[in-house]
Design an enzyme around this catalytic site. Structure first.
Site, PDB file in Angstrom:
ATOM      1  N   GLY A  49      25.733 -16.839  24.348  1.00 34.82           N
ATOM      2  CA  GLY A  49      26.507 -16.389  23.202  1.00 34.82           C
ATOM      3  C   GLY A  49      26.501 -17.428  22.110  1.00 34.82           C
ATOM      4  O   GLY A  49      26.127 -18.598  22.328  1.00 34.82           O
ATOM      5  N   ASN A  50      26.917 -17.014  20.910  1.00 30.12           N
ATOM      6  CA  ASN A  50      26.877 -17.898  19.765  1.00 30.12           C
ATOM      7  C   ASN A  50      27.681 -17.310  18.618  1.00 30.12           C
ATOM      8  O   ASN A  50      27.786 -16.103  18.477  1.00 30.12           O
ATOM      9  CB  ASN A  50      25.428 -18.140  19.310  1.00 30.12           C
ATOM     10  CG  ASN A  50      24.577 -16.879  19.461  1.00 30.12           C
ATOM     11  OD1 ASN A  50      24.732 -15.929  18.697  1.00 30.12           O
ATOM     12  ND2 ASN A  50      23.711 -16.851  20.465  1.00 30.12           N
ATOM     13  N   SER A  58      20.358 -23.905  20.247  1.00 26.15           N
ATOM     14  CA  SER A  58      19.908 -23.130  21.416  1.00 26.15           C
ATOM     15  C   SER A  58      20.118 -23.886  22.730  1.00 26.15           C
ATOM     16  O   SER A  58      19.808 -25.085  22.823  1.00 26.15           O
ATOM     17  CB  SER A  58      18.413 -22.806  21.252  1.00 26.15           C
ATOM     18  OG  SER A  58      17.960 -22.011  22.323  1.00 26.15           O
ATOM     19  N   GLY A  59      20.672 -23.199  23.726  1.00 26.98           N
ATOM     20  CA  GLY A  59      20.703 -23.728  25.095  1.00 26.98           C
ATOM     21  C   GLY A  59      21.644 -24.884  25.336  1.00 26.98           C
ATOM     22  O   GLY A  59      21.598 -25.490  26.406  1.00 26.98           O
ATOM     23  N   SER A  88      20.008 -21.447  17.652  1.00 30.36           N
ATOM     24  CA  SER A  88      20.092 -20.384  18.667  1.00 30.36           C
ATOM     25  C   SER A  88      18.872 -19.478  18.647  1.00 30.36           C
ATOM     26  O   SER A  88      18.336 -19.163  17.573  1.00 30.36           O
ATOM     27  CB  SER A  88      21.342 -19.545  18.398  1.00 30.36           C
ATOM     28  OG  SER A  88      21.267 -18.319  19.091  1.00 30.36           O
ATOM     29  N   ASP A 125      18.958 -16.528  18.971  1.00 34.63           N
ATOM     30  CA  ASP A 125      19.367 -15.292  18.292  1.00 34.63           C
ATOM     31  C   ASP A 125      19.506 -15.470  16.784  1.00 34.63           C
ATOM     32  O   ASP A 125      20.093 -14.618  16.109  1.00 34.63           O
ATOM     33  CB  ASP A 125      20.704 -14.804  18.878  1.00 34.63           C
ATOM     34  CG  ASP A 125      20.585 -14.421  20.354  1.00 34.63           C
ATOM     35  OD1 ASP A 125      19.598 -13.756  20.706  1.00 34.63           O
ATOM     36  OD2 ASP A 125      21.470 -14.790  21.141  1.00 34.63           O
ATOM     37  N   HIS A 153      28.141 -13.348  18.823  1.00 34.76           N
ATOM     38  CA  HIS A 153      27.475 -12.657  19.934  1.00 34.76           C
ATOM     39  C   HIS A 153      27.967 -13.270  21.239  1.00 34.76           C
ATOM     40  O   HIS A 153      27.971 -14.477  21.389  1.00 34.76           O
ATOM     41  CB  HIS A 153      25.964 -12.818  19.799  1.00 34.76           C
ATOM     42  CG  HIS A 153      25.207 -12.401  21.022  1.00 34.76           C
ATOM     43  ND1 HIS A 153      25.403 -11.185  21.631  1.00 34.76           N
ATOM     44  CD2 HIS A 153      24.248 -13.044  21.749  1.00 34.76           C
ATOM     45  CE1 HIS A 153      24.598 -11.091  22.689  1.00 34.76           C
ATOM     46  NE2 HIS A 153      23.900 -12.206  22.784  1.00 34.76           N
ATOM     47  N   HIS A 158      28.493 -12.586  25.818  1.00 34.45           N
ATOM     48  CA  HIS A 158      28.176 -11.798  27.011  1.00 34.45           C
ATOM     49  C   HIS A 158      29.487 -11.471  27.739  1.00 34.45           C
ATOM     50  O   HIS A 158      29.563 -11.566  28.967  1.00 34.45           O
ATOM     51  CB  HIS A 158      27.205 -12.555  27.916  1.00 34.45           C
ATOM     52  CG  HIS A 158      25.802 -12.583  27.412  1.00 34.45           C
ATOM     53  ND1 HIS A 158      24.714 -12.194  28.150  1.00 34.45           N
ATOM     54  CD2 HIS A 158      25.307 -12.921  26.192  1.00 34.45           C
ATOM     55  CE1 HIS A 158      23.604 -12.320  27.423  1.00 34.45           C
ATOM     56  NE2 HIS A 158      23.937 -12.771  26.244  1.00 34.45           N
ATOM     57  N   ASP A 208      43.361   0.745  15.768  1.00 35.68           N
ATOM     58  CA  ASP A 208      43.836  -0.333  14.899  1.00 35.68           C
ATOM     59  C   ASP A 208      42.675  -1.127  14.310  1.00 35.68           C
ATOM     60  O   ASP A 208      42.853  -1.871  13.347  1.00 35.68           O
ATOM     61  CB  ASP A 208      44.741  -1.288  15.706  1.00 35.68           C
ATOM     62  CG  ASP A 208      46.155  -0.736  15.883  1.00 35.68           C
ATOM     63  OD1 ASP A 208      46.577   0.088  15.060  1.00 35.68           O
ATOM     64  OD2 ASP A 208      46.827  -1.142  16.849  1.00 35.68           O
ATOM     65  N   HIS A 216      21.907  -5.114  26.496  1.00 34.23           N
ATOM     66  CA  HIS A 216      22.061  -6.525  26.165  1.00 34.23           C
ATOM     67  C   HIS A 216      23.546  -6.923  26.127  1.00 34.23           C
ATOM     68  O   HIS A 216      24.057  -7.449  27.104  1.00 34.23           O
ATOM     69  CB  HIS A 216      21.349  -6.779  24.831  1.00 34.23           C
ATOM     70  CG  HIS A 216      21.252  -8.218  24.448  1.00 34.23           C
ATOM     71  ND1 HIS A 216      20.267  -8.720  23.635  1.00 34.23           N
ATOM     72  CD2 HIS A 216      22.034  -9.264  24.759  1.00 34.23           C
ATOM     73  CE1 HIS A 216      20.440 -10.017  23.470  1.00 34.23           C
ATOM     74  NE2 HIS A 216      21.500 -10.369  24.141  1.00 34.23           N
ATOM     75  N   TYR A 262      50.878  -2.767   7.597  1.00 38.11           N
ATOM     76  CA  TYR A 262      50.934  -3.693   8.729  1.00 38.11           C
ATOM     77  C   TYR A 262      50.719  -5.116   8.219  1.00 38.11           C
ATOM     78  O   TYR A 262      49.910  -5.337   7.317  1.00 38.11           O
ATOM     79  CB  TYR A 262      49.857  -3.332   9.742  1.00 38.11           C
ATOM     80  CG  TYR A 262      49.862  -4.190  10.981  1.00 38.11           C
ATOM     81  CD1 TYR A 262      50.596  -3.830  12.107  1.00 38.11           C
ATOM     82  CD2 TYR A 262      49.147  -5.380  11.019  1.00 38.11           C
ATOM     83  CE1 TYR A 262      50.607  -4.619  13.241  1.00 38.11           C
ATOM     84  CE2 TYR A 262      49.153  -6.185  12.147  1.00 38.11           C
ATOM     85  CZ  TYR A 262      49.885  -5.803  13.254  1.00 38.11           C
ATOM     86  OH  TYR A 262      49.896  -6.593  14.375  1.00 38.11           O
TER      87      TYR A 262
END
Lengths: 231, 231, 231, 231
Positions: D29-30, D46-47, D75, D77, D96, D98, D121, D170, D228
């Protein structure tokens, strides 16, 4: 210092309990504390994240929904709380959450059947689910009508017999003679909702708890000869 | 200082373990510690939240259910504990919780089938579920009869072979030769209940663990030639 | 100071990761770290709770399962680890847990189908489940045969292509070129098992991930032209 | 000090929120933060495990996917984020993850139906799920085409009306006018996915939320007469 500072402090503490017990996230949900002497209640301000909330930000509202103390706008659910306090003058607090299992039952529009003693320790019947609100009620005054739906769904029972309910398509409300009791009922509703979910997944034909056991557990905690807890 | 202060301390520590391991919430559930020499046990007082409990509040009760030490009323489940200690004089502790997956199986009134080695490491058979209590037993002496239901459900097995059980419509009880072991069994029951739930959701036709594997795992931990753990 | 103290320290750190990541409880599960130069591995002692474990308690064992360093008895699963190191000499670590969703799949005796990219990031095929062990193997040498079952279930694939597996009726094992990687694989197996469980509950007819996506995700992390992570 | 240090700091804080809220684990994720003035965004390298991430490690990339600041590789992505910023110039952030329930819906390739007010909402329609990517798109430019799939799945709706989506097979992406709002949307997507899962397990025939309630909840938060939150 506001003459309502004690009431605001209590309401704030109850609101703080909600994220601590995993019942709300971000800005969702609200707790209020009622003072029957002055007929006002303190409630969470609208849209303020729980993590940033202070006791001084709580808003005090009367039973005509007018702000009598506080600088912020009260919760968008204020009229729901207000309508219930107007009808149930001996109430001490109301809690609304979006706790996940209770919301799932509310979205499924199903009452939670009484399946065991954990449930019966709190309530001698199913946890009701309101009817879905009519279009006319939604457009008239949505939040006040949410309170009306709750009153209607209890019809024939007192709010002391049934202290927790599901609003169809929406989520749970709970109340009690003190704000702390309302928080506890809100928490127990989530536990009962979770247990009922898994029970029916194991055995979809699980029958309701038999009446003698239901009565025994409810009465030993809440009946005239209750013997649970300290005297 | 009470002559029972050590027993109360142990019982208090075991009660503290229950919320720490997520097995109980608020005031639900209780642990007791038995002293076979003086034939008394220390148990949680009734209705006191775990978060406020002190060792000094623990109540010491004899096998006729009479309080011999302590200022508070003992747990409403005291007679259930007492009846079991009376029958199983080598027991060290008993734990009752409302842990959610075990309660779900108890409410579904189903024994938990032995589906894998995690279960077999503790128990060489299904985890029993008692019968639903008859109306006559409920009204006669509910808590003592709960103990009787447990004794009946074990019939043919010793309490050393089966250290965890589900009381139908209610929830789990576990015990052990020490109070700490009872807490651990209570925790393992919840784990086993959770794993069995998901196993049967993946494959409703999952067969019971075959007998050779069942025996192997149980015996390597509990048999005469056990080789698990340190000598 | 033992000549193996560094290996024991690494193995201890990996064992500590297991409860921290929610993969094991109490005494269940174990991690080992292998030193290919001296052909020995350090492993958790049998039956010691993770919360009480010290680095000095780790036991060093050679590939004939003989203790070469340490005062305690090694894990009852030592021969399973040993057999795998004997066959896969470039392995750095092995982890065995009782993580709940992976155990549920293992008890259901089902391989975990590859349903999405989280899975494909680690493994370009289903996570295998071993056959149920024959009675003959159980009685001959249970723990060594558990290793044999794992070797058999991988047949046709290298241990670098498949770094995680389910032992039928028992639970998950994972490995990697370093002990830390084995811990991570063990954790990812639980995540993948959990996601697959919920995916098939939403849609029991969910097809396997199509081959182009499977290849894409696996190759961008593990292929010759991998571009995930830092160079 | 980099001229982008503020942007990197914001992106880092948002990335830190992801494991804190249980939405990501390890390196998965990122989050990115976009600066519309200079048309660049800061994104996670990345990683790199979240637990080791520093603000200085964030990578700043322009809309042609070129690194303009930072020493690490961005990343994997990055092009997905970049393509979306190129089309939606008023966006402030993209996230993004998981997160497990959202991934389960994405793997099941099902949009999440609007079943209650918690959903309404945030979004006045189902949470879309993209089509499965064609083989041609996978091999052409996988990450950029992931962005294209997202654009295609929204067709007919603006990114302000739909701020969260499932990429088939994904996992989830969410965005917002600020990076913090993107994190919040990412979190709410997981909550909504979880509630919908349990709702349909209780009642597989649960209908969509009726239109008047859907409109009421969405409009009171996002409509022209929203009431609201604080003014």
């Amino acid at each position: 210092m506001s003459r309502y500072s004690e009431l605001k402090q209590i309401a704030w503490e109850c609101n703080q309990e909600l994220p601590a017990r995993g019942l709300v996230t971000h800005t969702f949900g609200n707790a209020s504390a009622y003072d029957p002497e002055s007929s006002v209640f303190a409630i969470k301000p609208s849209g303020v994240p729980f993590s940033e909330l202070t006791a001084g930000q709580m808003v005090v509202v009367d039973l005509d929904y007018r702000v009598v103390d506080g600088n912020l706008k009260p919760s968008s659910d204020t009229k729901t709380h207000g309508l219930l306090y107007r009808h149930w003058s001996d109430l001490g607090g109301i809690v609304h959450t979006h706790s996940p299992y209770a919301v799932a039952w509310a979205q499924a529009m199903k009452p939670i059947p009484v399946l065991g003693t954990t449930h019966a320790d709190h309530l001698a019947r199913d946890i009701p689910c309101t009817a879905v609100m009519s279009d006319e009620m939604v457009t008239r005054d949505y939040e006040e009508q949410t309170g009306q739906q709750i009153l209607d769904a209890l019809s024939g029972f007192s709010h002391a017999e049934v202290e927790m309910i599901l609003v169809a398509c929406h989520g749970p409300f709970a109340w009690g003679e003190t704000p702390q009791k309302a928080v506890e009922n809100s928490y127990m509703l989530e536990m009962i909702a979770r247990m009922a979910f898994h029970t029916l997944a194991i055995n979809p034909d699980t029958p309701r708890l038999k009446d003698t056991l239901l009565r025994k557990h409810f009465e030993r905690k809440h009946g005239p000869d209750a013997y649970y807890g300290q005297p």
